[in-house]
Design an enzyme around this catalytic site. Sequence first.
Site, mmCIF file in Angstrom:
data_model
loop_
_atom_site.group_PDB
_atom_site.id
_atom_site.type_symbol
_atom_site.label_atom_id
_atom_site.label_comp_id
_atom_site.label_asym_id
_atom_site.label_seq_id
_atom_site.Cartn_x
_atom_site.Cartn_y
_atom_site.Cartn_z
ATOM 1 N N GLU A 256 52.352 12.637 13.029
ATOM 2 C CA GLU A 256 52.344 12.022 11.710
ATOM 3 C C GLU A 256 50.875 11.866 11.322
ATOM 4 O OE1 GLU A 256 54.314 8.230 11.415
ATOM 5 O OE2 GLU A 256 53.795 8.069 9.296
ATOM 6 N N ARG B 13 56.289 8.890 27.994
ATOM 7 C CA ARG B 13 55.000 9.016 27.326
ATOM 8 C C ARG B 13 53.863 8.771 28.315
ATOM 9 N NH1 ARG B 13 55.012 6.797 22.477
ATOM 10 N NH2 ARG B 13 52.858 6.162 22.381
ATOM 11 N N LYS C 44 48.019 4.567 17.618
ATOM 12 C CA LYS C 44 47.195 4.842 16.441
ATOM 13 C C LYS C 44 46.884 3.566 15.668
ATOM 14 C CE LYS C 44 49.729 8.414 15.231
ATOM 15 N NZ LYS C 44 50.335 9.556 14.539
HETATM 16 P P1 ATP Z 1 51.376 6.182 18.131
HETATM 17 O O1 ATP Z 1 52.208 5.412 19.095
HETATM 18 O O2 ATP Z 1 49.969 6.295 18.541
HETATM 19 O O3 ATP Z 1 51.500 5.732 16.723
HETATM 20 P P2 ATP Z 1 53.229 8.231 17.519
HETATM 21 O O4 ATP Z 1 54.222 8.601 18.531
HETATM 22 O O5 ATP Z 1 53.708 7.409 16.411
HETATM 23 O O6 ATP Z 1 51.966 7.651 18.239
HETATM 24 P P3 ATP Z 1 53.090 10.775 16.287
HETATM 25 O O7 ATP Z 1 52.057 11.298 15.384
HETATM 26 O O8 ATP Z 1 54.432 10.542 15.731
HETATM 27 O O9 ATP Z 1 52.496 9.464 16.910
HETATM 28 O O10 ATP Z 1 53.185 11.666 17.586
HETATM 29 C C1 ATP Z 1 53.199 13.068 17.570
HETATM 30 C C2 ATP Z 1 53.784 13.542 18.863
HETATM 31 O O11 ATP Z 1 53.007 13.083 19.948
HETATM 32 C C3 ATP Z 1 55.186 13.006 19.062
HETATM 33 O O12 ATP Z 1 56.013 14.057 19.500
HETATM 34 C C4 ATP Z 1 55.019 11.953 20.100
HETATM 35 O O13 ATP Z 1 56.155 11.842 20.906
HETATM 36 C C5 ATP Z 1 53.824 12.462 20.896
HETATM 37 N N1 ATP Z 1 53.121 11.363 21.533
HETATM 38 C C6 ATP Z 1 52.537 10.305 20.951
HETATM 39 N N2 ATP Z 1 52.025 9.458 21.854
HETATM 40 C C7 ATP Z 1 52.300 10.002 23.065
HETATM 41 C C8 ATP Z 1 52.031 9.615 24.424
HETATM 42 N N3 ATP Z 1 51.388 8.478 24.712
HETATM 43 N N4 ATP Z 1 52.459 10.424 25.405
HETATM 44 C C9 ATP Z 1 53.087 11.577 25.125
HETATM 45 N N5 ATP Z 1 53.374 12.004 23.889
HETATM 46 C C10 ATP Z 1 52.988 11.237 22.865
HETATM 47 MG MG MG Z 2 55.660 8.626 15.478
#
Ligand code: ATP
Ligand code: MG
Length: 557
Positions: free
Chosen positions: A34, A260, A270
Site C-alpha cells: 500500500e 511476518r 509504517k
Molecule cells: P505495516 O504493518 O508496516 O503497515 P502492511 O502490511 O500494512 O505493513 P503493506 O504495504 O500492506 O504493509 O504490505 C505489503 C506486503 O508486505 C503485504 O503482502 C504484507 O503482507 C507484506 N509485509 C508487510 N510487513 C511484513 C513483515 N513484517 N513481514 C513479512 N511481510 C510483510
Molecule cells: Mg497492509
Amino acid sequence: MSETTKPLNFIERIVEDDLSNGKVTQVHTRFPPEPNGYLHLGHAKSIWLNFGLAQRYGGVCNLRMDDTNPAKEDEEYVESIQRDVQWLGYQWEGKVRYASDYFDQLYAWALYLINHGKAYVCDLSAEEMRQYRGTLTEVGKDSPYRNRTVEENLALFEKMRSGEFEEGACALRVKIDMASPNINLRDPVIYRIKKASHHQTGDKWCIYPSYDYAHGQSDAIEGITHSICTLEFEDHRPLYEWFIANLPVPATPHQYEFSRLNVNYTVTSKRKLKQLVDEKHVDGWDDPRMPTIAGMRRRGFTPKALRDFCEMAGVTKVEGVVDISMLEHAIREDLNTNAPRAMCVLQPLKVVLLNYPDTKTETVLGHNHPQNEAFGTRTLPFSREIWIEQDDFREEANKQFKRLVLGKRVRLRSAYIIEAVKAIKDEQGNIVEVHANVIEDTLGKDPADGVKAKGVIHWVDARSSVDCEVRLYDRLFTDVAPDAGGKNFLDYMNPNSLVILRGCKAEVNLAHSDKDTRYQFERQGYFIQDAQDSTPDHLVFNRVISLKDTWEKSAEA
Ligand code: ATP
Ligand code: MG
C-alpha cells in the site's frame, strides 16, 4: 533450480507440487504494497519471497500498488517503492499495476453481486454495524436493510457512486452469513463512501472498495497463482475464496499465509516509522538509522546481505522474533568478503617521526584485501608526520595493550615499526603529540635487533591525508522490544544512535574514491560515502556496521 541442496520451505513445497501435478503451468506471484509509507525490513522479506519464488521457478512477479485508501496514499511513496524493489535486485513483470486500474471492473462485479442478490446497501452506522456483527462467542444479527430488493440496491448504489450521500451514510455489504463462526464472513462491507481525491484516479470515484474485496479480484485479473500474505489474513481466506467462487473472475488464485518478519531492537510498522519521520526524531524516511529499505541503502547495507538475511530468517507459519544481530552478521559477512580495505583515523593524534628526514616522502604498498589478492594493492605515502588514533597510544600500559606505548614498539600497518620516545602535552596535561622513531629496515621485516612489535595499528600520512566527517550509527532503540505490550517506542530511543566525528583523517586514496564503494576502514568497521551529503570537497562517511557486535558483550555484562 540450482541450489537444490537446501531444504524447501513450505511455500516452495506447495509451488513444486502445483507445478508437478499440473495445477499451474507458470508461477505468478505479486508484491502488493500500500503506497502509504516507505518500505521496511518486513517488506524486504515479502519482496524476497514473492520475487524470489518467481525467479527460482521460472515464473514472474507483479508489482501492484494496493491503493484502495486514497486518504493516506501518495505518489512519493509509489516512486520510493519502485526504487526499493529494484535496488533489492528484482524486476516486476510488465508495468507497475494498481488496484485502482481495476476500479471499473470491481464496480461492475459489485453490480453483479447485487444483481444476484448477494450484496446490499446498508444504512447502519459504523457503530451499529459493530453491534450487529456479534462477537467470537455470539452470532451476529441481520441488518434491517439486508432484504432490500435488487432494484432498490441498484438505485442506492448508483446514488453512492454519484456522490449523493455523505461519507458514512451507507455502505455496500455482501450477503453471506451473520451467524458464521468466522466474523469476516458476517456480511463484510465491500464499498465505502470516501470523498477524497485519489493519486491515480483523481476525483473519478467517491466510493472505494475494501482491501478484502479488491485484493483477491486483482489477483484473479492478473492471473496470480500464489497469493502470499502474512498470517493475520488467515481468517480472511474464506472470504477471499467466497469472492472467487461467487464472481465470474477469469482465474482462481489461492491465498497462502506465512508468519511476518519481526526483528528485535526495531519497529517495523509504517505508521510508527511515519511518526518517527513526522515528529523529526530521525532525519527523514532514508535516515541511515531507519529500518526502511531507503534508510538501509543510505546506511550502506547491501541488497545481497538483505536477501541473505531473509533467507536465513526462513519462511514458516510460526510467529517469532528474529535477532537483529542476524542481519548485522549478514552485512559483515558480505562486506568482509567484498569490501576493499583502507585506512582512516577517526580521532587523530599526531606522531612526529624524529629520525625521519623532513624532506623525504616514500610510498609503501598496502594490500586492498588480506584474503583476496584479486583486490590488488595501492600505494600509501609515508613521511615524517603521521596520524594515529588517540586510543592507540598510552604513556604506560600493561601487556594486554598491544598498541603504542612510551618506550615500546608497534607496527604501522603495511609500513615500518616505530618506537615512541616522548609524549607532548598541553597545559591541561592532555597528550597533543607523540614523538617517535622509525626502526630502520623494518618494511615487511622484523627488526635486526630482534625486538619485535607486539601489535599493528592503522595510520595515515599527515602531509597527504584528507579531512572527512564520519557518522557512526548504532541501533535506533535500546530496548529489545521497543513497541511490545503497549510500550511507547519513543521512550526507548538510543541517544547515541548517531555520533558525528569531524576532522577525521583519511588516506589520500579515499579523496577520489567511488561514491558507491563500501570500504573496511582497518580496525574500525565498514564505511560508505553518504549518498546525499558527501562531496569531493567535504567527504562524509557513514559507518555501515562495526567490525564486531558490541551489543552482545554489553548484554552479558
Ligand atoms: P505495516 O504493518 O508496516 O503497515 P502492511 O502490511 O500494512 O505493513 P503493506 O504495504 O500492506 O504493509 O504490505 C505489503 C506486503 O508486505 C503485504 O503482502 C504484507 O503482507 C507484506 N509485509 C508487510 N510487513 C511484513 C513483515 N513484517 N513481514 C513479512 N511481510 C510483510
Ligand atoms: Mg497492509
